[in-house]
Design an enzyme around this catalytic site. Sequence first.
Site, PDB file in Angstrom:
ATOM      1  N   HIS A 176      35.319 -34.780  -8.861  1.00 32.59           N
ATOM      2  CA  HIS A 176      35.190 -34.357  -7.460  1.00 32.59           C
ATOM      3  C   HIS A 176      33.716 -34.314  -7.061  1.00 32.59           C
ATOM      4  O   HIS A 176      33.324 -34.802  -6.012  1.00 32.59           O
ATOM      5  CB  HIS A 176      35.773 -32.952  -7.265  1.00 32.59           C
ATOM      6  CG  HIS A 176      37.267 -32.887  -7.299  1.00 32.59           C
ATOM      7  ND1 HIS A 176      38.068 -33.689  -6.522  1.00 32.59           N
ATOM      8  CD2 HIS A 176      38.121 -32.089  -7.992  1.00 32.59           C
ATOM      9  CE1 HIS A 176      39.350 -33.381  -6.737  1.00 32.59           C
ATOM     10  NE2 HIS A 176      39.408 -32.413  -7.634  1.00 32.59           N
TER      11      HIS A 176
ATOM     12  N   GLU B 151      41.477 -36.735  -6.415  1.00 30.41           N
ATOM     13  CA  GLU B 151      42.002 -36.128  -7.643  1.00 30.41           C
ATOM     14  C   GLU B 151      42.001 -37.098  -8.821  1.00 30.41           C
ATOM     15  O   GLU B 151      42.196 -36.684  -9.962  1.00 30.41           O
ATOM     16  CB  GLU B 151      43.415 -35.601  -7.397  1.00 30.41           C
ATOM     17  CG  GLU B 151      43.531 -34.562  -6.280  1.00 30.41           C
ATOM     18  CD  GLU B 151      42.687 -33.322  -6.523  1.00 30.41           C
ATOM     19  OE1 GLU B 151      42.367 -33.026  -7.695  1.00 30.41           O
ATOM     20  OE2 GLU B 151      42.329 -32.659  -5.529  1.00 30.41           O
TER      21      GLU B 151
ATOM     22  N   HIS C 128      48.873 -23.656  -6.020  1.00 36.52           N
ATOM     23  CA  HIS C 128      48.710 -24.412  -4.770  1.00 36.52           C
ATOM     24  C   HIS C 128      49.615 -23.934  -3.642  1.00 36.52           C
ATOM     25  O   HIS C 128      49.386 -24.285  -2.493  1.00 36.52           O
ATOM     26  CB  HIS C 128      48.920 -25.895  -5.056  1.00 36.52           C
ATOM     27  CG  HIS C 128      47.966 -26.406  -6.086  1.00 36.52           C
ATOM     28  ND1 HIS C 128      48.061 -26.054  -7.417  1.00 36.52           N
ATOM     29  CD2 HIS C 128      46.877 -27.214  -5.991  1.00 36.52           C
ATOM     30  CE1 HIS C 128      47.081 -26.623  -8.096  1.00 36.52           C
ATOM     31  NE2 HIS C 128      46.352 -27.329  -7.271  1.00 36.52           N
TER      32      HIS C 128
ATOM     33  N   HIS D 176      41.560 -20.469 -10.885  1.00 38.78           N
ATOM     34  CA  HIS D 176      42.038 -21.855 -10.773  1.00 38.78           C
ATOM     35  C   HIS D 176      40.843 -22.779 -10.540  1.00 38.78           C
ATOM     36  O   HIS D 176      40.061 -22.579  -9.613  1.00 38.78           O
ATOM     37  CB  HIS D 176      43.072 -22.013  -9.659  1.00 38.78           C
ATOM     38  CG  HIS D 176      43.698 -23.367  -9.707  1.00 38.78           C
ATOM     39  ND1 HIS D 176      44.763 -23.666 -10.529  1.00 38.78           N
ATOM     40  CD2 HIS D 176      43.346 -24.534  -9.119  1.00 38.78           C
ATOM     41  CE1 HIS D 176      45.052 -24.950 -10.414  1.00 38.78           C
ATOM     42  NE2 HIS D 176      44.204 -25.503  -9.563  1.00 38.78           N
ATOM     43  N   ALA D 177      40.693 -23.788 -11.403  1.00 39.54           N
ATOM     44  CA  ALA D 177      39.490 -24.624 -11.384  1.00 39.54           C
ATOM     45  C   ALA D 177      39.312 -25.332 -10.042  1.00 39.54           C
ATOM     46  O   ALA D 177      40.274 -25.790  -9.435  1.00 39.54           O
ATOM     47  CB  ALA D 177      39.573 -25.662 -12.497  1.00 39.54           C
TER      48      ALA D 177
ATOM     49  N   HIS E 295      37.839 -33.739 -14.746  1.00 41.21           N
ATOM     50  CA  HIS E 295      38.514 -33.784 -13.436  1.00 41.21           C
ATOM     51  C   HIS E 295      37.608 -33.176 -12.354  1.00 41.21           C
ATOM     52  O   HIS E 295      37.385 -33.775 -11.302  1.00 41.21           O
ATOM     53  CB  HIS E 295      39.837 -33.012 -13.532  1.00 41.21           C
ATOM     54  CG  HIS E 295      40.561 -32.883 -12.226  1.00 41.21           C
ATOM     55  ND1 HIS E 295      41.567 -33.732 -11.849  1.00 41.21           N
ATOM     56  CD2 HIS E 295      40.407 -32.013 -11.187  1.00 41.21           C
ATOM     57  CE1 HIS E 295      42.000 -33.396 -10.640  1.00 41.21           C
ATOM     58  NE2 HIS E 295      41.318 -32.348 -10.221  1.00 41.21           N
ATOM     59  N   GLU E 296      37.085 -32.008 -12.636  1.00 38.51           N
ATOM     60  CA  GLU E 296      36.260 -31.320 -11.633  1.00 38.51           C
ATOM     61  C   GLU E 296      34.973 -32.087 -11.348  1.00 38.51           C
ATOM     62  O   GLU E 296      34.563 -32.223 -10.200  1.00 38.51           O
ATOM     63  CB  GLU E 296      35.942 -29.881 -12.078  1.00 38.51           C
ATOM     64  CG  GLU E 296      37.167 -28.980 -12.202  1.00 38.51           C
ATOM     65  CD  GLU E 296      38.064 -28.978 -10.975  1.00 38.51           C
ATOM     66  OE1 GLU E 296      37.560 -29.199  -9.860  1.00 38.51           O
ATOM     67  OE2 GLU E 296      39.278 -28.788 -11.129  1.00 38.51           O
TER      68      GLU E 296
ATOM     69  N   TYR F  50      48.143 -34.970  -6.228  1.00 38.48           N
ATOM     70  CA  TYR F  50      48.120 -35.048  -7.699  1.00 38.48           C
ATOM     71  C   TYR F  50      49.123 -36.075  -8.204  1.00 38.48           C
ATOM     72  O   TYR F  50      48.907 -36.709  -9.225  1.00 38.48           O
ATOM     73  CB  TYR F  50      48.392 -33.677  -8.316  1.00 38.48           C
ATOM     74  CG  TYR F  50      47.419 -32.625  -7.859  1.00 38.48           C
ATOM     75  CD1 TYR F  50      46.092 -32.657  -8.267  1.00 38.48           C
ATOM     76  CD2 TYR F  50      47.809 -31.619  -6.985  1.00 38.48           C
ATOM     77  CE1 TYR F  50      45.188 -31.701  -7.833  1.00 38.48           C
ATOM     78  CE2 TYR F  50      46.911 -30.661  -6.543  1.00 38.48           C
ATOM     79  CZ  TYR F  50      45.606 -30.707  -6.966  1.00 38.48           C
ATOM     80  OH  TYR F  50      44.714 -29.769  -6.525  1.00 38.48           O
TER      81      TYR F  50
HETATM   82  O1  X8Z Z   1      44.646 -28.078  -9.361  1.00 43.86           O
HETATM   83  C1  X8Z Z   1      44.233 -28.941 -10.105  1.00 43.86           C
HETATM   84  C2  X8Z Z   1      42.749 -29.056 -10.397  1.00 43.86           C
HETATM   85  C3  X8Z Z   1      41.926 -28.639  -9.261  1.00 43.86           C
HETATM   86  S1  X8Z Z   1      41.975 -29.742  -7.924  1.00 43.86           S
HETATM   87  C4  X8Z Z   1      42.400 -28.193 -11.566  1.00 43.86           C
HETATM   88  N1  X8Z Z   1      45.105 -29.768 -10.727  1.00 43.86           N
HETATM   89  C5  X8Z Z   1      46.545 -29.669 -10.521  1.00 43.86           C
HETATM   90  C6  X8Z Z   1      47.093 -28.383 -11.118  1.00 43.86           C
HETATM   91  O2  X8Z Z   1      46.387 -27.719 -11.873  1.00 43.86           O
HETATM   92  O3  X8Z Z   1      48.240 -28.059 -10.837  1.00 43.86           O
HETATM   93  C7  X8Z Z   1      44.754 -30.872 -11.617  1.00 43.86           C
HETATM   94  C8  X8Z Z   1      46.047 -31.462 -12.055  1.00 43.86           C
HETATM   95  C9  X8Z Z   1      47.130 -30.863 -11.214  1.00 43.86           C
HETATM   96 ZN    ZN Z   2      41.169 -31.596  -8.345  1.00 44.16          ZN
END
Ligand code: X8Z
Ligand code: ZN
Length: 656
Positions: free
Chosen positions: A429, A453, A555, A395-396, A425-426, A565
């Site tokens: 941050h 975010e 998450h 997960h990024a 997105h990354e 988000y």
């Molecule tokens: O978790 C993330 C990022 C890392 S903060 C990749 N996002 C959420 C997800 O993947 O569920 C970005 C958008 C929503």
């Molecule tokens: Zn993020």
Amino acid sequence: MIKFLKRSSSGLALTTSLLATAAIMLSACDSKTADFEELAKTSEAMQAPPEPTVDKYGDPTGPATVQQAREFLEEAEAKIEELNEYGSRVYWVNANFITDDTNWLAAKVGAEAALLSTNLANRAKRFNDLTLPPDMARKMDGLKRGSNFPAPDKDGAAEKLSTLMTKLDSTYGTGKFIFDEKAKTSRKFEENTELNKNEVVLNLGEASDIIAKSRDPETLNAIWQGWRTISKPMKDDYASMVKIVNEGARELGFADTGALWRSGYDMPADDFVKEADRLFAQVKPLYEQLHCYTRAALNTKYGDDIVPLDQPIRADLLGNMWAQQWGNVYELVEPKGATKGVDVTKLLEENDYDALKMVQTAETFFTSMGFDPLPDTFYKRSLITKPADREVQCHASAWDIDDRDDIRIKMCTKVNAEDFSTVHHELGHNFYQRAYKDQPVFFKDGANDGFHEAIGDMIALSITPDYLVKIGLLYEKDVPGADADLALLLRQAMDKVAFLPFGLMVDQWRWKVFSGELTPATYNSGWWELRNQYQGLRAPNERPADAFDPGAKYHIPGNTPYMRYFLAHILQFQFHRAACEQSGFEGPLHRCSIYDNKEVGEKFNAMMEMGASKPWPDALEAFTGARDMDATAVLDYFAPLMTYLEDQNKDRTCGW
Ligand code: X8Z
Ligand code: ZN
């Protein structure tokens, strides 16, 4: 995601062990020297003032002073900084190399962090009745909120909590299942399971590719179910974790952990609930139109049995494992006969982009706005493609290892439009982290978590056809004209508008879990009620009684709050609209790119370098002139699409 500071406000290994040792020595001394002390007391009382008494944390009792508060904050800052760097490195190694040993290390440092944050939160209470200068009061408030996952102040709690959290995270990170390609079924993966002919083992990356590309409902259903076998075993651990953090939250003075989370937005927690509802009400009509239109298109593709027009949409048909973004099924909803937009995945492939080139391209966007380039260590130390031979948390995420210059990302990047967006997105941050690096550690954070975010997402909204020409991905002659606006907007809406109710429901679920409204017996049904209510989605099959589908979304086991988000999906459009106004752009918002615009960059940086030093409305005002979050920017951006959708849906019965 900012891994360490976010996961727990911080902690310090040394303090904990020193405190523990000191306590043991004191009690040993006490018993041996009792008689001597009694004697000493009587004679000393005549001559010297009494020793100041101390509380169980070693802090002086009696009225606290501003000077003591200052010293306490200095001590807290030093301890947090030290443990942050150490903890970040341990977590980095764990996430890049998931083994029993690195899990052990991560659990250990996580416990240290939980102990320190609980210790500091409790000690900060001593200054409750003191009027402090605003800066100090803000720091103190942050400390009193402890961490998002607070451990109660009792023996063993921090260790237990941290072990559970590490286990949940690594269970997700190493999750796989078995898929039978011929029978189109899936089953749970266990070490040493013998595979039958036609069976393959899939991880999340592989499963996600199938969900994105397959249009076979049976395959999609099997893959969707298969991934959800990984989360069943999490349920009990999750319930244990909830108990512990709730106890911790109550000790900090909150009704439960949800109330603690909701208190982090510079306004009373109850007001924040109303604020989130207000923002969602602004965008709900747009989502309902998109849902109605998409369901009709899927009905055309799959028929009444699979996509009945009066039911929520089956969650496995939308191109994403959680149906949180729908862009991967854009081709199924593309307006018939309308001029095409651009296919970013195709452009990346045709131009031989690889993960590194994607990251460098995103970096260049930021530098074009006047931000300094990333340090060399970023490229040396980041992980940008999935290693073949070890377990990593794919997960990024974006990291700030030393709270200064050692910034990195960790991402199993694929060459496609979705990941091109995620790379921006990354980096958002990382550039934010570097912008606020001179703030004291308490303020090294986003103005609120939604801001963090939203930064990179706002930049990615500038990936317009004209921008793609500037960076050589698209020929000038291929730039679609105004007649392609509809296609461009719909493609964007499939990701950004579709996300909104998902962004809201994840923590609606967690809030109910923390408040006890949902129990382990109703965790899963409660999840699906919210999926139905907010997103208009349904599971493709009857869910097993022991299912824990929330755990199949990073998450939840990764223990990262999600409301950020939802806020980011509003804020990024607000930022984008403000940036485009500043640049004097007069066309439609979806054609505006702030690439190469140094003035916007300077103003954006002014907001970013504030970090969390001021209430978020101050930061928002610094960049946009407004003090309220406002979803009219989303509505402005998609206005022409809304008109089209309403027209297309006019003879349909929408809703579910
Ligand atoms: O978790 C993330 C990022 C890392 S903060 C990749 N996002 C959420 C997800 O993947 O569920 C970005 C958008 C929503
Ligand atoms: Zn993020």
